[in-house]
Write a protein that holds these residues in place. Structure first.
Motif, PDB file in Angstrom:
ATOM      1  N   GLN A 217     -80.333 -53.965  31.427  1.00 57.75           N
ATOM      2  CA  GLN A 217     -80.967 -54.888  30.493  1.00 57.75           C
ATOM      3  C   GLN A 217     -82.287 -54.398  29.903  1.00 57.75           C
ATOM      4  O   GLN A 217     -82.915 -55.117  29.114  1.00 57.75           O
ATOM      5  CB  GLN A 217     -81.219 -56.234  31.193  1.00 57.75           C
ATOM      6  N   LEU A 218     -82.732 -53.200  30.263  1.00 62.36           N
ATOM      7  CA  LEU A 218     -83.966 -52.703  29.650  1.00 62.36           C
ATOM      8  C   LEU A 218     -83.742 -52.451  28.157  1.00 62.36           C
ATOM      9  O   LEU A 218     -82.640 -52.059  27.746  1.00 62.36           O
ATOM     10  CB  LEU A 218     -84.417 -51.409  30.322  1.00 62.36           C
ATOM     11  N   PRO A 219     -84.762 -52.658  27.329  1.00 62.22           N
ATOM     12  CA  PRO A 219     -84.605 -52.403  25.890  1.00 62.22           C
ATOM     13  C   PRO A 219     -84.377 -50.921  25.617  1.00 62.22           C
ATOM     14  O   PRO A 219     -84.934 -50.049  26.290  1.00 62.22           O
ATOM     15  CB  PRO A 219     -85.936 -52.875  25.301  1.00 62.22           C
ATOM     16  N   ARG A 220     -83.549 -50.634  24.634  1.00 63.61           N
ATOM     17  CA  ARG A 220     -83.252 -49.252  24.253  1.00 63.61           C
ATOM     18  C   ARG A 220     -82.764 -49.243  22.810  1.00 63.61           C
ATOM     19  O   ARG A 220     -82.099 -50.172  22.353  1.00 63.61           O
ATOM     20  CB  ARG A 220     -82.195 -48.646  25.180  1.00 63.61           C
ATOM     21  N   PHE A 221     -83.086 -48.197  22.128  1.00 60.09           N
ATOM     22  CA  PHE A 221     -82.592 -48.044  20.765  1.00 60.09           C
ATOM     23  C   PHE A 221     -82.283 -46.573  20.485  1.00 60.09           C
ATOM     24  O   PHE A 221     -81.141 -46.170  20.468  1.00 60.09           O
ATOM     25  CB  PHE A 221     -83.595 -48.596  19.741  1.00 60.09           C
ATOM     26  N   TYR A 222     -83.308 -45.762  20.275  1.00 61.72           N
ATOM     27  CA  TYR A 222     -83.079 -44.360  19.929  1.00 61.72           C
ATOM     28  C   TYR A 222     -82.289 -43.636  21.009  1.00 61.72           C
ATOM     29  O   TYR A 222     -81.447 -42.777  20.713  1.00 61.72           O
ATOM     30  CB  TYR A 222     -84.428 -43.661  19.708  1.00 61.72           C
ATOM     31  N   PHE A 223     -82.546 -43.954  22.274  1.00 59.41           N
ATOM     32  CA  PHE A 223     -81.880 -43.278  23.385  1.00 59.41           C
ATOM     33  C   PHE A 223     -80.749 -44.112  23.988  1.00 59.41           C
ATOM     34  O   PHE A 223     -80.377 -43.908  25.143  1.00 59.41           O
ATOM     35  CB  PHE A 223     -82.895 -42.939  24.482  1.00 59.41           C
ATOM     36  N   ASP A 224     -80.183 -45.025  23.234  1.00 61.47           N
ATOM     37  CA  ASP A 224     -79.107 -45.877  23.744  1.00 61.47           C
ATOM     38  C   ASP A 224     -77.836 -45.033  23.932  1.00 61.47           C
ATOM     39  O   ASP A 224     -77.250 -44.545  22.969  1.00 61.47           O
ATOM     40  CB  ASP A 224     -78.840 -47.015  22.763  1.00 61.47           C
ATOM     41  N   TRP A 225     -77.436 -44.858  25.182  1.00 60.40           N
ATOM     42  CA  TRP A 225     -76.254 -44.039  25.464  1.00 60.40           C
ATOM     43  C   TRP A 225     -75.011 -44.562  24.759  1.00 60.40           C
ATOM     44  O   TRP A 225     -74.123 -43.778  24.403  1.00 60.40           O
ATOM     45  CB  TRP A 225     -75.996 -43.998  26.965  1.00 60.40           C
ATOM     46  N   ARG A 226     -74.920 -45.865  24.558  1.00 60.47           N
ATOM     47  CA  ARG A 226     -73.731 -46.413  23.906  1.00 60.47           C
ATOM     48  C   ARG A 226     -73.587 -45.872  22.497  1.00 60.47           C
ATOM     49  O   ARG A 226     -72.469 -45.605  22.032  1.00 60.47           O
ATOM     50  CB  ARG A 226     -73.804 -47.949  23.898  1.00 60.47           C
ATOM     51  N   GLU A 227     -74.713 -45.709  21.802  1.00 56.39           N
ATOM     52  CA  GLU A 227     -74.672 -45.151  20.448  1.00 56.39           C
ATOM     53  C   GLU A 227     -74.248 -43.685  20.476  1.00 56.39           C
ATOM     54  O   GLU A 227     -73.416 -43.247  19.664  1.00 56.39           O
ATOM     55  CB  GLU A 227     -76.045 -45.287  19.785  1.00 56.39           C
ATOM     56  N   TYR A 228     -74.813 -42.917  21.397  1.00 54.82           N
ATOM     57  CA  TYR A 228     -74.438 -41.506  21.491  1.00 54.82           C
ATOM     58  C   TYR A 228     -72.965 -41.353  21.843  1.00 54.82           C
ATOM     59  O   TYR A 228     -72.259 -40.485  21.313  1.00 54.82           O
ATOM     60  CB  TYR A 228     -75.313 -40.803  22.535  1.00 54.82           C
ATOM     61  N   ARG A 229     -72.484 -42.208  22.732  1.00 55.96           N
ATOM     62  CA  ARG A 229     -71.081 -42.159  23.132  1.00 55.96           C
ATOM     63  C   ARG A 229     -70.164 -42.498  21.960  1.00 55.96           C
ATOM     64  O   ARG A 229     -69.149 -41.824  21.731  1.00 55.96           O
ATOM     65  CB  ARG A 229     -70.875 -43.135  24.293  1.00 55.96           C
TER      66      ARG A 229
END
Length: 385
Positions: A217-229
């Motif tokens: 639940q920590l905030p993430r955007f640029y390093f969001d693994w879901r986006e990279y995946r």
């Protein structure tokens, strides 16, 4: 005469001409098959280097620290408890990162230069039953110690915890067994043993870590693994954000060079360079710093002679001979200096670095026998033929 400096610091390491040429080549457009092929080949090489068949490899435009931050952001929720055994500057970086994101950080503190005791870590973990992960550093370049990650990971896994490891300055220089050691996340960087330019972090992620990231639940955007995946799973893989294309082209060239001789040959080279530095320094009458020195093929920490400030040694080597070594950090500042010997180095790089150190020591009043360190290193190299 104005010439490039001789870099013998623990990273960034010197860059081969082939890598510089690749970086200077026309850009491969990052939304198309050319860049997709580049990503596939880079990740395949890294998967071999990590010794993993199942982990996903995420490529990020960042220093290694960004990859470490991504691990914290993607694995945890506010207030989660983690454990960090402290024994140097870069284990403290884990502590600072986790604290910055509001995690509860449990620690043990060992003297800098200590090789961590897995039994002591197991005893400490028993005191914190709600801990979710152990955050480890394999190559503690501030002290010249390689930590026993295989044994530490086993202790963490036996306690049911995620194993998250900083391998930024160790991947490619010493063995890393992602699958065999039961690691969940391992973060590397382009600018160390692989001899590419700074700017790309790579994060190996296990299925268990992937599952944990889905509920974090920590905030993430640029390093969001879901986006990279999501972008890596496209028919032609991409990065979610504009990547450092030139650096990626250079990293590809660096990996191609690395695998020309293979991983085992690279390990032998790093071990030989390390032994030459250590024998050469001892032959000058200096003492080494840190435990488990035979295992550390990345950087050697050296105690300054009595009455000479270690920073003065590194400063004079740079001003007099354009040879860059690293000063001490934290409580070791002024007490030790450090010589890196991983990445794009060969025998003569080490020889001229030791020669510069000998002349520097003599100029600072230390009674060194000129040529003693060079001769000792030469014996190591000749014996390795």
């Amino acid at each position: 005469m104005d010439r490039p400096e001789i870099i013998l610091a623990p990273g960034p390491t010197p860059i081969p001409p082939e890598v510089l040429l690749a970086q200077g080549s026309p850009l491969v457009y990052h939304r198309g098959p050319g860049f997709g092929k580049l990503m596939i080949e880079v990740t395949d090489h890294l998967r071999t280097l990590y010794r993993t068949g199942a982990a996903e490899i995420l490529l990020m435009t960042s220093s290694g620290t960004g990859g470490l931050e991504s691990a914290v952001q993607n694995l945890f929720s506010p207030g989660d408890e983690v454990f960090v055994p402290l024994a140097g500057f870069f284990s403290q970086r884990w502590q600072r990162l986790a604290t910055a994101y509001g995690l509860t950080v449990h620690t043990t503190e060992d003297e800098w230069g200590t090789k961590l005791d897995p039994a002591k870590v197991a005893d400490a973990l028993a005191q914190y039953p709600n801990t979710k992960a152990v955050l480890l550093t394999q190559s503690e370049t501030s002290t010249g110690v390689i930590q026993p990650i295989e044994q530490l990971a086993r202790v963490a896994s036996d306690a049911g915890l995620l194993v998250v490891v900083d391998v930024v300055s160790s991947l490619g220089a010493v063995p890393v067994e992602f699958d065999g050691w039961g690691l969940d996340v391992a973060v590397g960087g382009s600018q160390k043993a692989l001899s590419a330019s700074p700017g790309i972090a790579f994060v190996a992620v296990s299925d268990r870590a992937k599952a944990a990231s889905e509920t974090a639940q920590l905030p993430r955007f640029y390093f969001d693994w879901r986006e990279y995946r999501r972008f890596a799973d496209l028919p032609h893989p991409e990065n979610p954000w504009t990547p450092a294309i030139s650096v990626m082209q250079g990293l590809h060239a660096a990996l191609e060079l690395y695998f020309q001789d293979g991983v085992d040959a690279a390990f032998v080279r790093h071990r030989t360079l390390s032994q030459a530095v250590k024998d050469g320094v001892r032959a000058m009458g200096l003492d080494l710093f840190g435990e488990g020195l035979e295992d550390n093929w990345t950087v050697t920490a050296i105690r300054a002679p009595e009455g000479i400030d270690a920073d003065m040694i590194s400063d004079r080597m740079r001003s007099d001979f354009a040879c860059v070594i690293a000063p001490g950090q934290g409580p070791l500042k002024g007490k030790v200096f450090r010589i890196g010997h991983f990445g794009y180095f060969n025998e003569l790089d080490i020889i001229r670095g030791l020669a510069a150190l000998e002349m520097t020591l003599e100029r600072l009043g230390f009674p060194v026998k000129l040529g003693a360190g060079v001769a000792a290193a030469e014996q190591v190299f000749q014996g390795a033929l």
